[in-house]
Design an enzyme around this catalytic site. Structure first.
Site, PDB file in Angstrom:
ATOM      1  N   LYS A   1      -4.426   3.453   2.494  1.00 59.17           N
ATOM      2  CA  LYS A   1      -5.511   2.605   1.983  1.00 59.17           C
ATOM      3  C   LYS A   1      -6.665   3.457   1.456  1.00 59.17           C
ATOM      4  O   LYS A   1      -7.284   3.137   0.439  1.00 59.17           O
ATOM      5  CB  LYS A   1      -5.991   1.662   3.087  1.00 59.17           C
ATOM      6  CG  LYS A   1      -4.917   0.639   3.474  1.00 59.17           C
ATOM      7  CD  LYS A   1      -5.264  -0.029   4.790  1.00 59.17           C
ATOM      8  CE  LYS A   1      -4.226  -1.078   5.182  1.00 59.17           C
ATOM      9  NZ  LYS A   1      -4.414  -1.550   6.564  1.00 59.17           N
TER      10      LYS A   1
ATOM     11  N   ILE B   1      -9.845  -9.142   2.397  1.00 54.31           N
ATOM     12  CA  ILE B   1     -11.191  -8.809   1.892  1.00 54.31           C
ATOM     13  C   ILE B   1     -11.113  -8.451   0.412  1.00 54.31           C
ATOM     14  O   ILE B   1     -10.388  -7.532   0.042  1.00 54.31           O
ATOM     15  CB  ILE B   1     -11.804  -7.612   2.664  1.00 54.31           C
ATOM     16  CG1 ILE B   1     -11.803  -7.886   4.166  1.00 54.31           C
ATOM     17  CG2 ILE B   1     -13.209  -7.324   2.167  1.00 54.31           C
ATOM     18  CD1 ILE B   1     -12.299  -6.715   5.013  1.00 54.31           C
TER      19      ILE B   1
ATOM     20  N   GLU C   1      -4.801  -6.435  -4.843  1.00 54.52           N
ATOM     21  CA  GLU C   1      -5.947  -6.709  -3.953  1.00 54.52           C
ATOM     22  C   GLU C   1      -5.563  -6.689  -2.479  1.00 54.52           C
ATOM     23  O   GLU C   1      -6.305  -6.194  -1.630  1.00 54.52           O
ATOM     24  CB  GLU C   1      -6.548  -8.074  -4.312  1.00 54.52           C
ATOM     25  CG  GLU C   1      -7.812  -8.428  -3.583  1.00 54.52           C
ATOM     26  CD  GLU C   1      -8.937  -7.465  -3.905  1.00 54.52           C
ATOM     27  OE1 GLU C   1      -9.255  -6.643  -3.033  1.00 54.52           O
ATOM     28  OE2 GLU C   1      -9.493  -7.518  -5.014  1.00 54.52           O
TER      29      GLU C   1
ATOM     30  N   GLY D   1      -6.335  -6.404   3.552  1.00 61.55           N
ATOM     31  CA  GLY D   1      -5.784  -7.766   3.510  1.00 61.55           C
ATOM     32  C   GLY D   1      -6.593  -8.808   2.772  1.00 61.55           C
ATOM     33  O   GLY D   1      -6.511  -8.914   1.551  1.00 61.55           O
TER      34      GLY D   1
ATOM     35  N   LYS E   1       0.831  -1.232   0.000  1.00 62.28           N
ATOM     36  CA  LYS E   1       0.000   0.000   0.000  1.00 62.28           C
ATOM     37  C   LYS E   1       0.846   1.254   0.000  1.00 62.28           C
ATOM     38  O   LYS E   1       0.496   2.254  -0.615  1.00 62.28           O
ATOM     39  CB  LYS E   1      -0.944   0.016   1.201  1.00 62.28           C
ATOM     40  CG  LYS E   1      -0.199   0.026   2.514  1.00 62.28           C
ATOM     41  CD  LYS E   1      -1.030  -0.430   3.669  1.00 62.28           C
ATOM     42  CE  LYS E   1      -0.098  -0.939   4.733  1.00 62.28           C
ATOM     43  NZ  LYS E   1      -0.107  -2.341   4.980  1.00 62.28           N
TER      44      LYS E   1
HETATM   45  N1  LIG Z   1       1.445  -8.918   7.212  1.00 68.50           N
HETATM   46  C1  LIG Z   1       0.207  -8.567   6.853  1.00 68.50           C
HETATM   47  O1  LIG Z   1      -0.762  -8.929   7.538  1.00 68.50           O
HETATM   48  C2  LIG Z   1      -0.040  -7.755   5.609  1.00 68.50           C
HETATM   49  C3  LIG Z   1      -1.372  -7.478   5.222  1.00 68.50           C
HETATM   50  C4  LIG Z   1      -1.599  -6.750   4.044  1.00 68.50           C
HETATM   51  C5  LIG Z   1      -0.530  -6.288   3.295  1.00 68.50           C
HETATM   52  N2  LIG Z   1       0.752  -6.564   3.728  1.00 68.50           N
HETATM   53  C6  LIG Z   1       1.859  -6.064   2.905  1.00 68.50           C
HETATM   54  O2  LIG Z   1       2.588  -7.176   2.406  1.00 68.50           O
HETATM   55  C7  LIG Z   1       3.954  -6.825   2.261  1.00 68.50           C
HETATM   56  C8  LIG Z   1       4.810  -7.837   3.023  1.00 68.50           C
HETATM   57  O3  LIG Z   1       4.454  -7.821   4.394  1.00 68.50           O
HETATM   58  P1  LIG Z   1       4.992  -8.932   5.428  1.00 68.50           P
HETATM   59  O4  LIG Z   1       4.185  -8.739   6.669  1.00 68.50           O
HETATM   60  O5  LIG Z   1       5.000 -10.270   4.774  1.00 68.50           O
HETATM   61  O6  LIG Z   1       6.487  -8.406   5.673  1.00 68.50           O
HETATM   62  P2  LIG Z   1       7.693  -9.182   6.387  1.00 68.50           P
HETATM   63  O7  LIG Z   1       7.185 -10.322   7.198  1.00 68.50           O
HETATM   64  O8  LIG Z   1       8.527  -8.150   7.033  1.00 68.50           O
HETATM   65  O9  LIG Z   1       8.513  -9.798   5.146  1.00 68.50           O
HETATM   66  C9  LIG Z   1       9.291  -9.010   4.291  1.00 68.50           C
HETATM   67  C10 LIG Z   1      10.144  -9.934   3.435  1.00 68.50           C
HETATM   68  O10 LIG Z   1      10.889  -9.149   2.509  1.00 68.50           O
HETATM   69  C11 LIG Z   1      12.246  -9.533   2.548  1.00 68.50           C
HETATM   70  N3  LIG Z   1      13.048  -8.365   2.211  1.00 68.50           N
HETATM   71  C12 LIG Z   1      13.126  -7.184   2.835  1.00 68.50           C
HETATM   72  N4  LIG Z   1      13.936  -6.327   2.185  1.00 68.50           N
HETATM   73  C13 LIG Z   1      14.404  -7.005   1.120  1.00 68.50           C
HETATM   74  C14 LIG Z   1      15.281  -6.681   0.060  1.00 68.50           C
HETATM   75  N5  LIG Z   1      15.861  -5.474  -0.026  1.00 68.50           N
HETATM   76  N6  LIG Z   1      15.545  -7.630  -0.870  1.00 68.50           N
HETATM   77  C15 LIG Z   1      14.970  -8.842  -0.788  1.00 68.50           C
HETATM   78  N7  LIG Z   1      14.112  -9.214   0.178  1.00 68.50           N
HETATM   79  C16 LIG Z   1      13.842  -8.300   1.134  1.00 68.50           C
HETATM   80  C17 LIG Z   1      12.500 -10.047   3.950  1.00 68.50           C
HETATM   81  O11 LIG Z   1      13.612 -10.921   3.935  1.00 68.50           O
HETATM   82  P3  LIG Z   1      14.058 -11.720   5.277  1.00 68.50           P
HETATM   83  O12 LIG Z   1      12.983 -12.754   5.512  1.00 68.50           O
HETATM   84  O13 LIG Z   1      15.364 -12.340   4.929  1.00 68.50           O
HETATM   85  O14 LIG Z   1      14.128 -10.701   6.379  1.00 68.50           O
HETATM   86  C18 LIG Z   1      11.155 -10.750   4.225  1.00 68.50           C
HETATM   87  O15 LIG Z   1      11.198 -12.069   3.727  1.00 68.50           O
HETATM   88  C19 LIG Z   1       4.064  -5.376   2.778  1.00 68.50           C
HETATM   89  O16 LIG Z   1       3.943  -4.490   1.680  1.00 68.50           O
HETATM   90  C20 LIG Z   1       2.865  -5.232   3.670  1.00 68.50           C
HETATM   91  O17 LIG Z   1       2.407  -3.904   3.806  1.00 68.50           O
HETATM   92  C21 LIG Z   1       1.014  -7.281   4.850  1.00 68.50           C
END
Ligand SMILES: NC(=O)c1ccc[n+]([C@@H]2O[C@H](COP(=O)([O-])OP(=O)(O)OC[C@H]3O[C@@H](n4cnc5c(N)ncnc54)[C@H](OP(=O)(O)O)[C@@H]3O)[C@@H](O)[C@H]2O)c1
Length: 433
Positions: free
Chosen positions: A211, A142, A135, A140, A111
């Protein structure tokens, strides 16, 4: 009759394998056969970029799929679609633009990128004639973007009103139902993992504002960025506000509101009182819900889990299947090309209703002085009543719809009146009509 269906393998390069990425990998592992039967595409994650390639991971992917070089994933000829789940603007933006330039459609849950730096991304998608799907970026799990862009495309949407941040909804629910203070409710949310160690983006409304910008852009076919969204967080919401609201039959929610007013887009995020009979009032804890209003559809509500690995993965996989269909079988992308350049209405010119509680001197003539200050600022009063007597006297007002700028002008004047000892609380009122 031959019922066999042509199936095609579509190779996904995934950037990031954290909460959402690993849930996507698990979902494709568990549901891949059914997805292939249902859609004709076999989605296979072939390459994954992470920060630490040696970290132990729960995703069911072979160890040699991981790399720390995201560009090698984007450029890999054995990748057809790029899925970005890193988050943030840098390096996600350049990576996705690079993927589009390399002829690969993209899916993202980011986002922050879409609401702040999406212009370059969508320009690259337009130039390449490829899809950008997002989406999971709003609410998330929805499904909201696809219905807004697809199922509801025939309607003239007028308003989108939602609870799009689970952390703040959890905090406000605890304050309402258990009488917690903001600080105690926040600590509780952090203990349960609903709030980050640094909860600023949730609490100050900036997550919801991103959002809101995306929702406004999609609903009204224009380009709205985070900076266009008026924003006020929940740190100033007091137990007194919550108690006042509940006594009057309202609940306090952090709302993201995008409206089309005389051809202009008004977008704002702030705490508001909504009637406890309103559908959004029953959205508790970390749940999200979005209320959509349109000329044809009337009112429509989407409700569910706005975050978490599995719910978010569900939205991501839906996008991957849609994009993979165009990769495998052709067809025009349903990408998000802003069609109109609608002006943004400033908050001062937006209209709304307001709740105001003033600690006042208890003597004849005070109400008239206050009513005159409202009148001079073009704010008319729907309801007024006095609570308490003497030193404790407060006057409580609900206004008719008024311009924000006029209401703020009235408040400034009221603060200068000797008979007004303090502005005890002030909240916007939504969802009355
Ligand atoms: N979590 C939720 O509930 C949720 C809901 C809706 C949307 N989102 C969105 O989804 C996205 C991911 O969220 P998340 O919660 O999954 O984040 P996260 O758990 O912090 O995971 C981020 C991932 O990106 C990797 N990463 C970070 N910097 C990098 C780089 N420069 N090069 C390569 N890999 C890199 C990290 O590697 P390492 O594993 O090695 O640290 C990790 O695997 C975000 O945009 C977030 O806003 C998340």
């Amino acid at each position: 009759m031959d019922h066999s269906v042509t199936t095609a393998e579509v190779r996904v390069g995934m950037l990031g394998c954290g909460t959402v990425g690993s849930a996507v990998a698990r979902m494709l592992d568990e549901r891949g056969d059914d997805i292939e039967r249902g859609t004709g595409v076999r989605l296979r994650i072939t390459r994954v970029a992470v920060r630490d390639a040696s970290a132990s991971r729960t995703a069911p992917l072979p160890p040699d799929a991981y790399t720390t070089d995201p560009w090698s994933v984007v450029r890999d000829p054995a990748v057809d679609v790029v899925l970005e789940l890193i988050g943030g603007i840098d390096p996600a933006e350049e990576l996705l633009i690079g993927a589009l330039r390399a002829g690969k459609p993209v899916v993202t849950a980011n986002k922050e990128l879409l609401a702040n730096a999406g212009t370059g991304l969508f320009a690259a998608a337009d130039a390449a004639g490829l899809d950008v799907r997002f989406e999971a970026a709003v609410a998330g799990g929805i499904p909201l973007i696809a219905p807004l862009k697809g199922s509801l495309v025939g309607d003239r949407l007028t308003r989108v009103l939602g609870i799009v941040n689970g952390t703040t909804n959890y905090i406000l629910t605890k304050m309402t139902e258990q009488g917690s203070t903001f600080d105690d409710a926040l600590a509780d949310a952090q203990r349960l993992g609903y709030a980050e160690a640094d909860p600023t983006a949730d609490v100050d409304g900036s997550d919801a504002a991103a959002k809101c910008a995306i929702l406004a852009s999609v609903a009204f076919h224009t380009r709205v960025v985070s900076g266009d969204v008026f924003r006020e967080g929940i740190a100033g919401v007091t137990p007194q506000d919550i108690a006042d609201a509940s006594r009057l039959g309202y609940v306090v929610k952090l709302l993201a509101i995008a409206e089309l007013q005389d051809g202009e887009v008004a977008a704002r995020v702030h705490p508001a009182m909504i009637p406890s009979s309103h559908a959004l009032a029953s959205v508790r804890d970390a749940f999200n819900a979005v209320f959509v209003e349109g000329a044809g559809i009337g009112q429509l509500m989407f409700y569910g889990r706005g975050a978490g690995g599995d719910p978010t993965a569900s939205s991501v996989v839906g996008d991957l299947v849609a994009v993979a269909g165009t990769v495998a079988f052709g067809g025009r992308p349903v990408g998000w090309t802003p069609l109109l350049d609608r002006p943004i209405r400033s908050m001062d010119h937006s209209t709304g209703q307001y709740y105001l509680n003033l600690h006042v001197e208890d003597r004849p003539g005070v109400l008239a002085e206050i009513a005159e200050a409202f009148g001079r600022n073009d704010v008319s009063i729907e309801r007024v009543w006095q609570e308490g007597f003497g030193e404790e006297a407060t006057l409580v007002f609900i206004t008719h719809r008024a311009r924000e700028g006029s209401f703020q002008g009235a408040i400034a004047e009221l603060r200068r009146l000797p008979s007004v000892r303090a502005v005890v609380s002030m909240l916007r009122v939504e969802g009355e009509e």
